[in-house]
Design an enzyme around this catalytic site. Structure first.
Site, short mmCIF file in Angstrom:
data_model
loop_
_atom_site.label_atom_id
_atom_site.label_comp_id
_atom_site.label_asym_id
_atom_site.label_seq_id
_atom_site.Cartn_x
_atom_site.Cartn_y
_atom_site.Cartn_z
N GLU A 82 5.33 -32.75 -11.73
CA GLU A 82 6.12 -31.24 -11.63
C GLU A 82 7.17 -31.73 -11.15
OE1 GLU A 82 5.16 -28.65 -8.62
OE2 GLU A 82 3.06 -29.24 -8.76
N CYS A 116 0.36 -28.70 -10.40
CA CYS A 116 -0.37 -29.91 -9.83
C CYS A 116 -1.59 -30.06 -10.93
CB CYS A 116 -1.26 -29.31 -8.67
SG CYS A 116 -0.16 -28.85 -7.40
N SER A 208 -0.90 -17.67 -3.92
CA SER A 208 -1.23 -18.88 -4.62
C SER A 208 -2.73 -19.30 -4.06
CB SER A 208 -0.52 -20.30 -4.21
OG SER A 208 -0.26 -20.56 -3.07
N HIS A 247 -8.54 -30.49 -5.69
CA HIS A 247 -7.23 -30.56 -5.35
C HIS A 247 -6.92 -29.98 -4.08
CE1 HIS A 247 -3.01 -29.62 -5.80
NE2 HIS A 247 -3.15 -28.39 -5.31
N1 ACO Z 1 -4.78 -23.09 15.88
C1 ACO Z 1 -5.61 -23.23 14.58
N2 ACO Z 1 -5.50 -22.35 13.64
C2 ACO Z 1 -4.28 -21.85 13.58
C3 ACO Z 1 -3.36 -21.58 14.38
C4 ACO Z 1 -3.70 -22.25 15.86
N3 ACO Z 1 -2.77 -22.41 16.86
N4 ACO Z 1 -2.47 -20.64 14.24
C5 ACO Z 1 -2.70 -20.40 12.80
N5 ACO Z 1 -4.06 -21.17 12.68
C6 ACO Z 1 -4.75 -20.74 11.17
C7 ACO Z 1 -4.44 -19.34 10.58
O1 ACO Z 1 -5.39 -18.57 11.09
C8 ACO Z 1 -5.02 -19.93 9.21
O2 ACO Z 1 -5.95 -20.02 8.93
P1 ACO Z 1 -6.98 -19.14 8.04
O3 ACO Z 1 -6.34 -19.21 6.55
O4 ACO Z 1 -8.18 -19.48 7.96
O5 ACO Z 1 -6.62 -18.00 8.36
C9 ACO Z 1 -3.85 -21.13 9.01
O6 ACO Z 1 -3.98 -21.64 10.29
C10 ACO Z 1 -2.66 -21.24 8.44
O7 ACO Z 1 -1.73 -19.99 9.40
P2 ACO Z 1 -1.02 -18.91 8.26
O8 ACO Z 1 -0.42 -17.97 9.53
O9 ACO Z 1 -2.01 -18.38 7.37
O10 ACO Z 1 0.09 -20.04 7.54
P3 ACO Z 1 1.39 -19.52 6.93
O11 ACO Z 1 1.14 -18.04 6.25
O12 ACO Z 1 2.39 -19.64 7.92
O13 ACO Z 1 1.52 -20.61 6.05
C11 ACO Z 1 0.62 -21.16 3.62
C12 ACO Z 1 0.42 -21.11 5.13
C13 ACO Z 1 0.99 -19.80 2.97
C14 ACO Z 1 -0.32 -22.08 2.92
C15 ACO Z 1 2.08 -21.87 3.36
O14 ACO Z 1 1.94 -23.22 4.36
C16 ACO Z 1 2.44 -22.13 1.93
O15 ACO Z 1 3.08 -21.08 1.48
N6 ACO Z 1 2.27 -23.41 1.51
C17 ACO Z 1 2.67 -23.64 0.13
C18 ACO Z 1 1.82 -22.97 -1.02
C19 ACO Z 1 0.53 -23.86 -1.10
O16 ACO Z 1 0.27 -24.82 -0.76
N7 ACO Z 1 -0.75 -23.14 -2.00
C20 ACO Z 1 -1.68 -23.56 -2.41
C21 ACO Z 1 -2.08 -23.65 -3.78
S1 ACO Z 1 -0.82 -24.06 -4.95
C22 ACO Z 1 -0.29 -25.72 -4.51
O17 ACO Z 1 -1.16 -26.55 -4.75
C23 ACO Z 1 1.12 -26.07 -4.44
#
Ligand code: ACO
Length: 449
Positions: A82, A116, A208, A247
């Site tokens: 991709e 993916c 996602s 994945h």
């Molecule tokens: N210690 C331990 N855990 C923590 C801490 C900390 N200090 N701070 C945050 N966390 C945890 C959160 O609780 C959360 O866990 P949970 O989901 O079990 O609640 C996790 O860390 C992530 O924190 P969020 O605040 O949810 O993260 P954020 O919203 O900033 O970003 C996200 C995460 C949405 C995945 C972002 O990185 C993203 O958009 N990534 C790209 C999209 C993606 O990968 N999608 C997946 C499927 S599609 C594909 O494969 C591309």
């Protein structure tokens, strides 16, 4: 042809990475957010010296060399990716540099693209060709590679880079089992790349993750039912799985996926004694609410820990070390499994795989390690030739400031003709293809280290 599957595989990853704990500190994220919250250790990336063509060329050339495969013995190449470069021109056509050089231009296949999922589409196509009346007796090559980079912000630590090349043919030691596979496809706008002037995707991260779990539900239910109908008892509930590969956008999502499979097992048999400790108020949560229901997620995630450790952990090595390799991610899990589990223990085992690509396409399917001495020998050989541990150890770490600087300079050059890459070549692994120039007609030239 019988027992069509993987005869040989190679996984390429770049020689540099950024540490997630250092990135976390640099981004002033709370300590543990990337390492525990996302479950990631390091993230592989490339400078402007490497692009999707070069990483796929490197993986393919390395596969041919390591396993002494004659390029004339390849009759089809399918590429899942991709990472968009020349739009109408497939990455597959770039790989023809290697095959045309020895006079093999009779090679079918082009690229498969859907986030993916492209790697899985290309694997299914490769196997289907070998099983079809069009097959001419030669091998197929299934390649999947991507460079995952995100704009500055919360998605940036979920990048990564890697490419896999798999040799597909009959009588393989690792057989693709097509009979029980089950797919779920629908239209969503969770992650896509509409802005062609940028390398970065447009992404609704939270959405996602929900799409991924919903797709997993559909695929698992269908797959489990098909297994049960065919009288195959090895994949009808999570506890019966030997190994599973997912994945991996980041490790936490994989941990949650195992919990989600358990949740599905609960929905099917809610009175089973393994749920005796389930709080009463969780039993009646409507399924639509379950995706965002914190207590449901925590109950099943906690219960899933021993399953995760036994069934899934052996396959997460590369995704934790490289990050999201998009189309290659699921196959990085298979490579990790082969690296971490004694081939004698894989003998005769069925491995369940879940492939997800935003937009969305998803499938659950399985591969079987053949139950023979010969197959164990071939899998041992794969493990030695893959040589993952020492290659991981040979990488060098780049600090987050430099990492962000590299991404910034790539942003400025992205899509422009007449540019000369400036990234170092001395730190590339031997055998790596690298970009030497993009001319005034956007034509790319490469050399091999
Ligand atoms: N210690 C331990 N855990 C923590 C801490 C900390 N200090 N701070 C945050 N966390 C945890 C959160 O609780 C959360 O866990 P949970 O989901 O079990 O609640 C996790 O860390 C992530 O924190 P969020 O605040 O949810 O993260 P954020 O919203 O900033 O970003 C996200 C995460 C949405 C995945 C972002 O990185 C993203 O958009 N990534 C790209 C999209 C993606 O990968 N999608 C997946 C499927 S599609 C594909 O494969 C591309």
């Amino acid at each position: 042809p019988q027992n069509v599957g993987i005869h040989a595989l190679e996984f390429y990853f770049p020689s540099q990475y950024v540490s997630q704990s250092e990135l976390e500190a640099h981004d002033q994220a709370s300590s543990g957010k990337y390492t525990i919250g996302l479950g990631q250790l390091n993230m592989a990336f490339v400078t402007d010296r490497e692009d999707v063509h070069s990483i796929c060329l490197t993986a393919v050339h390395s596969l041919l060399e390591k396993y002494s495969i004659d390029p004339l013995s390849i009759g089809r190449i399918e590429v899942g990716t991709e990472t968009i470069v020349d739009k109408s021109k497939s990455v597959k056509s770039e790989l023809m540099r290697i095959f045309a050089a020895v006079g093999n231009t009779n090679v079918e296949g082009v690229d498969c693209t859907n986030a993916c999922y492209g790697g899985t589409a290309s694997l299914f196509n490769s196997v289907a060709w070998v099983e079809s009346s069009a097959w001419d007796g030669r091998f197929a090559l299934c390649v999947a590679g991507d460079i995952a980079v995100y704009a500055e912000g919360n998605a940036r630590p979920t990048g990564g880079c890697g490419a896999v090349a798999m040799l597909i043919g009959p009588d393989a030691p690792v057989v693709l089992e097509s009979a029980n596979r089950f797919s779920h496809m629908e239209h969503t706008y969770d992650f896509y790349k509409p802005n062609l002037s940028s390398e970065y995707p447009t992404v609704d991260g939270k959405m996602s993750l929900g799409c991924y779990l919903r797709a997993l539900d559909h695929c698992y239910r269908g797959f489990r039912e098909k297994c049960a109908k065919s009288g195959d008892d090895t994949a009808t509930s999570l506890e019966k799985f030997a190994y599973a590969c997912f994945h991996s956008p980041f490790n936490k999502q994989v941990q949650k996926s195992v919990g989600r499979l358990l949740y599905n097992d609960f929905l099917r048999s809610p009175h089973d004694k393994q749920w005796d400790d389930m709080p009463e108020d969780l039993r009646n949560v409507p399924e639509e609410e379950s995706y965002t229901h914190r207590d449901i997620e925590q109950y099943f995630s906690k219960k899933a820990v021993p399953y995760y450790k036994r069934i899934v952990q052996p396959s997460v090595l590369l995704s934790q070390q490289l990050g999201n390799t998009y189309t290659a991610s699921l196959y990085s899990a298979l490579v990790s499994l082969i690296t971490n589990v004694d081939p004698a223990d894989l003998r005769g085992k069925r491995v369940v795989l879940f492939s997800y690509g935003s937009g969305l396409c998803s499938s659950m399917f399985s591969v079987r390690f053949r139950d023979s001495e010969d197959a164990v020998g071939k899998v041992t050989d794969m493990r030695i030739r893959l040589d993952i541990a020492s290659r991981l150890a040979a990488r060098h770490k780049v600090d987050p400031v430099e990492y962000n600087g590299i991404l910034k300079s790539k942003e400025l050059k992205y899509g422009k003709p007449n540019t000369a890459p400036s990234g170092p070549t001395d730190t590339l692994f031997p055998g790596t293809y690298y970009l030497t120039s993009i001319d005034d007609m956007w034509r790319r030239s490469y050399e091999r280290k």
